[in-house]
Design a protein around this motif. Structure first.
Motif, PDB file in Angstrom:
ATOM      1  N   UNK A 264       0.840  -1.196   0.000  1.00 34.08           N
ATOM      2  CA  UNK A 264       0.000   0.000   0.000  1.00 34.08           C
ATOM      3  C   UNK A 264       0.873   1.242   0.000  1.00 34.08           C
ATOM      4  N   UNK A 265       0.335   2.311  -0.601  1.00 31.89           N
ATOM      5  CA  UNK A 265       1.025   3.603  -0.621  1.00 31.89           C
ATOM      6  C   UNK A 265       0.070   4.650  -0.025  1.00 31.89           C
ATOM      7  N   UNK A 266       0.019   4.744   1.313  1.00 28.54           N
ATOM      8  CA  UNK A 266      -0.943   5.637   1.955  1.00 28.54           C
ATOM      9  C   UNK A 266      -0.464   7.082   1.996  1.00 28.54           C
ATOM     10  N   UNK A 267      -1.388   7.985   2.253  1.00 29.53           N
ATOM     11  CA  UNK A 267      -1.058   9.395   2.463  1.00 29.53           C
ATOM     12  C   UNK A 267      -1.985   9.951   3.543  1.00 29.53           C
ATOM     13  N   UNK A 268      -1.497  10.962   4.260  1.00 24.27           N
ATOM     14  CA  UNK A 268      -2.197  11.443   5.445  1.00 24.27           C
ATOM     15  C   UNK A 268      -3.615  11.914   5.146  1.00 24.27           C
ATOM     16  N   UNK A 269      -3.819  12.618   4.044  1.00 21.55           N
ATOM     17  CA  UNK A 269      -5.127  13.240   3.813  1.00 21.55           C
ATOM     18  C   UNK A 269      -6.255  12.222   3.794  1.00 21.55           C
ATOM     19  N   UNK A 270      -5.960  10.980   3.412  1.00 25.70           N
ATOM     20  CA  UNK A 270      -6.999   9.964   3.381  1.00 25.70           C
ATOM     21  C   UNK A 270      -7.263   9.360   4.759  1.00 25.70           C
ATOM     22  N   UNK A 271      -6.419   9.687   5.716  1.00 18.65           N
ATOM     23  CA  UNK A 271      -6.594   9.184   7.074  1.00 18.65           C
ATOM     24  C   UNK A 271      -7.034  10.279   8.040  1.00 18.65           C
ATOM     25  N   UNK A 272      -7.238  11.480   7.532  1.00 15.34           N
ATOM     26  CA  UNK A 272      -7.880  12.558   8.303  1.00 15.34           C
ATOM     27  C   UNK A 272      -8.985  13.146   7.432  1.00 15.34           C
ATOM     28  N   UNK A 273      -9.747  12.258   6.827  1.00 16.89           N
ATOM     29  CA  UNK A 273     -10.746  12.655   5.840  1.00 16.89           C
ATOM     30  C   UNK A 273     -11.955  13.335   6.466  1.00 16.89           C
ATOM     31  N   UNK A 274     -12.142  13.156   7.766  1.00 14.33           N
ATOM     32  CA  UNK A 274     -13.241  13.815   8.466  1.00 14.33           C
ATOM     33  C   UNK A 274     -12.682  14.608   9.639  1.00 14.33           C
ATOM     34  N   UNK A 275     -13.463  15.561  10.108  1.00 16.02           N
ATOM     35  CA  UNK A 275     -13.059  16.352  11.279  1.00 16.02           C
ATOM     36  C   UNK A 275     -12.865  15.455  12.495  1.00 16.02           C
ATOM     37  N   UNK A 276     -13.732  14.465  12.654  1.00 16.66           N
ATOM     38  CA  UNK A 276     -13.647  13.562  13.804  1.00 16.66           C
ATOM     39  C   UNK A 276     -12.339  12.775  13.779  1.00 16.66           C
ATOM     40  N   UNK A 277     -11.941  12.313  12.606  1.00 18.29           N
ATOM     41  CA  UNK A 277     -10.702  11.539  12.506  1.00 18.29           C
ATOM     42  C   UNK A 277      -9.488  12.424  12.765  1.00 18.29           C
ATOM     43  N   UNK A 278      -9.506  13.650  12.251  1.00 22.30           N
ATOM     44  CA  UNK A 278      -8.418  14.590  12.517  1.00 22.30           C
ATOM     45  C   UNK A 278      -8.276  14.830  14.015  1.00 22.30           C
ATOM     46  N   UNK A 279      -9.384  15.101  14.694  1.00 21.85           N
ATOM     47  CA  UNK A 279      -9.329  15.381  16.126  1.00 21.85           C
ATOM     48  C   UNK A 279      -8.859  14.165  16.911  1.00 21.85           C
ATOM     49  N   UNK A 280      -9.254  12.977  16.474  1.00 19.44           N
ATOM     50  CA  UNK A 280      -8.784  11.748  17.137  1.00 19.44           C
ATOM     51  C   UNK A 280      -7.275  11.613  17.030  1.00 19.44           C
ATOM     52  N   UNK A 281      -6.751  11.692  15.806  1.00 21.94           N
ATOM     53  CA  UNK A 281      -5.317  11.469  15.622  1.00 21.94           C
ATOM     54  C   UNK A 281      -4.494  12.583  16.271  1.00 21.94           C
ATOM     55  N   UNK A 282      -4.837  13.821  15.975  1.00 20.91           N
ATOM     56  CA  UNK A 282      -4.081  14.936  16.540  1.00 20.91           C
ATOM     57  C   UNK A 282      -4.205  14.956  18.055  1.00 20.91           C
ATOM     58  N   UNK A 283      -5.409  14.668  18.566  1.00 20.86           N
ATOM     59  CA  UNK A 283      -5.614  14.689  20.004  1.00 20.86           C
ATOM     60  C   UNK A 283      -4.774  13.650  20.718  1.00 20.86           C
ATOM     61  N   UNK A 284      -4.737  12.426  20.186  1.00 20.83           N
ATOM     62  CA  UNK A 284      -3.944  11.381  20.838  1.00 20.83           C
ATOM     63  C   UNK A 284      -2.456  11.708  20.789  1.00 20.83           C
ATOM     64  N   UNK A 285      -1.989  12.252  19.673  1.00 22.15           N
ATOM     65  CA  UNK A 285      -0.571  12.587  19.554  1.00 22.15           C
ATOM     66  C   UNK A 285      -0.203  13.733  20.483  1.00 22.15           C
ATOM     67  N   UNK A 286      -0.968  14.809  20.468  1.00 19.59           N
ATOM     68  CA  UNK A 286      -0.651  15.962  21.311  1.00 19.59           C
ATOM     69  C   UNK A 286      -0.783  15.614  22.794  1.00 19.59           C
ATOM     70  N   UNK A 287      -1.754  14.791  23.141  1.00 20.73           N
ATOM     71  CA  UNK A 287      -1.889  14.374  24.537  1.00 20.73           C
ATOM     72  C   UNK A 287      -0.693  13.527  24.972  1.00 20.73           C
ATOM     73  N   UNK A 288      -0.228  12.656  24.083  1.00 17.16           N
ATOM     74  CA  UNK A 288       0.929  11.819  24.414  1.00 17.16           C
ATOM     75  C   UNK A 288       2.193  12.660  24.580  1.00 17.16           C
TER      76      UNK A 288
END
Length: 327
Positions: A264-288
């Motif tokens: 597979x050749x993934x890219x970030x934009x397809x994994x933050x395709x919704x506001x909810x997904x963006x907040x999940x990923x960014x939130x977990x990273x920034x909290x960590x």
């Protein structure tokens, strides 16, 4: 009061680092659903190189950069989630290698209290990339073995930590003694040196009998064959970048012959395709980052006038950790 002019790093034409020029430009005005952010720091990424070299589409002149953190100084119509003065970060700004940049409100996240803006800028793109790779593209499970290339670099170093957080083990590759130490400090179980191994795939399989379950490869051309060769039956080849150059076309039969592999050749934009997904990923990273369970290594800070030096170091693979432009 926000000034009317700003310094910005402009790509004047497609080409090498010599096309980069610091210019005085008007401060942009935010449109509907946009934030105007005073940039505290902007991330240096290979995506910027691809844009400058016309590997990715773009029409010069344009201001480089899309990852930053800073303070909201103005807002367009219909913004409801933010206020002037808020500290925000994004991986989807416009022209962030500047003193001010426009950020879509839907692509911005709040920086947690107590988190330095430079740290937030350093972790948005690479942190969310590492997050989707280990949680979604190939969800690492307890006992999985992962191959992580360039393990002292921005994404690689975070990947080592996140794989361990999911109770997997890591075979890391690096290019120098200093980077070997950094990968080990991040938690890599085995560290292999590119310059000391003749057959990298064989070396990985020797320390991980049967091969690894997943290869996370952001290097591309120089490591692709070794990554495929290091995989066990039904293993996953995750090609998320090409810092050494693009990979030539692949015959699908190679995946068949090597054990029914996945590619597979993934890219970030397809994994933050919704506001909810963006907040999940960014939130977990920034909290960590805030609670200390994830360490971000900032390898260099450069003023706008030295941006060409930042990209020289990035492209020469001389860097350890994340590089930032600090206007």
């Amino acid at each position: 009061m926000t000034p009317t002019r700003m310094r910005a790093l402009v790509v004047t034409a497609h080409g090498g680092r010599d096309v980069l020029e610091v210019q005085q430009l008007p401060v942009p005005e935010p449109g509907p659903n946009e934030l105007l952010v005073q940039v505290a720091a902007s991330g240096v990424n290979f995506k910027d190189v691809y844009l400058r070299e016309a590997i990715y589409p773009g029409t010069p002149p344009f201001v480089l950069g899309d990852e930053c953190a800073g303070h909201v100084v103005a807002m367009g119509h219909d913004v409801t989630d933010f206020s002037v003065g808020d500290e925000v970060a994004t991986a989807s700004g416009t022209g962030t290698h500047a003193e001010f940049a426009l950020v879509p409100a839907a692509e911005a996240v709040a920086v947690p209290a107590g988190t330095a803006l430079q740290t937030a800028a350093a972790v948005m793109l690479q942190g969310m990339t590492a997050h989707y790779l280990v949680n979604s593209t190939y969800p690492v499970s307890e006992g999985d073995h992962a191959l992580v290339h360039a393990a002292a670099g921005g994404v690689g170093n975070l990947l080592v930590q996140l794989v361990h957080g999911r109770l997997g083990s890591v075979v890391a590759t690096v290019g120098s003694a200093e980077k070997e130490r950094i990968a080990a400090d991040a938690g890599a179980d085995v560290v292999l040196r590119y310059d000391q191994v003749d057959d990298l795939a064989a070396a990985v399989r020797e320390v991980c009998e049967g091969g690894v379950h997943v290869a996370y490869d952001g290097v591309g051309q120089a490591t692709f064959d070794a990554s495929l060769g290091a995989l066990r039956r039904r293993g996953s080849m995750v090609l998320y970048g090409a810092s050494s150059g693009p990979v030539p076309p692949v015959d699908p039969q190679r995946l068949n012959r090597a054990g029914s592999l996945f590619l597979t050749r993934p890219t970030l934009k397809d994994y933050v395709a919704t506001r909810e997904e963006l907040l999940w990923r960014a939130g977990e990273i920034l909290d960590a980052v805030r609670d200390g369970s994830l360490h971000v290594n900032v390898g260099g800070r450069y003023p706008l006038e030295s941006a060409a030096d930042a990209y020289r170091d990035l492209e020469g693979r001389k860097t350890i950790g994340k590089l930032l432009i600090v206007p």
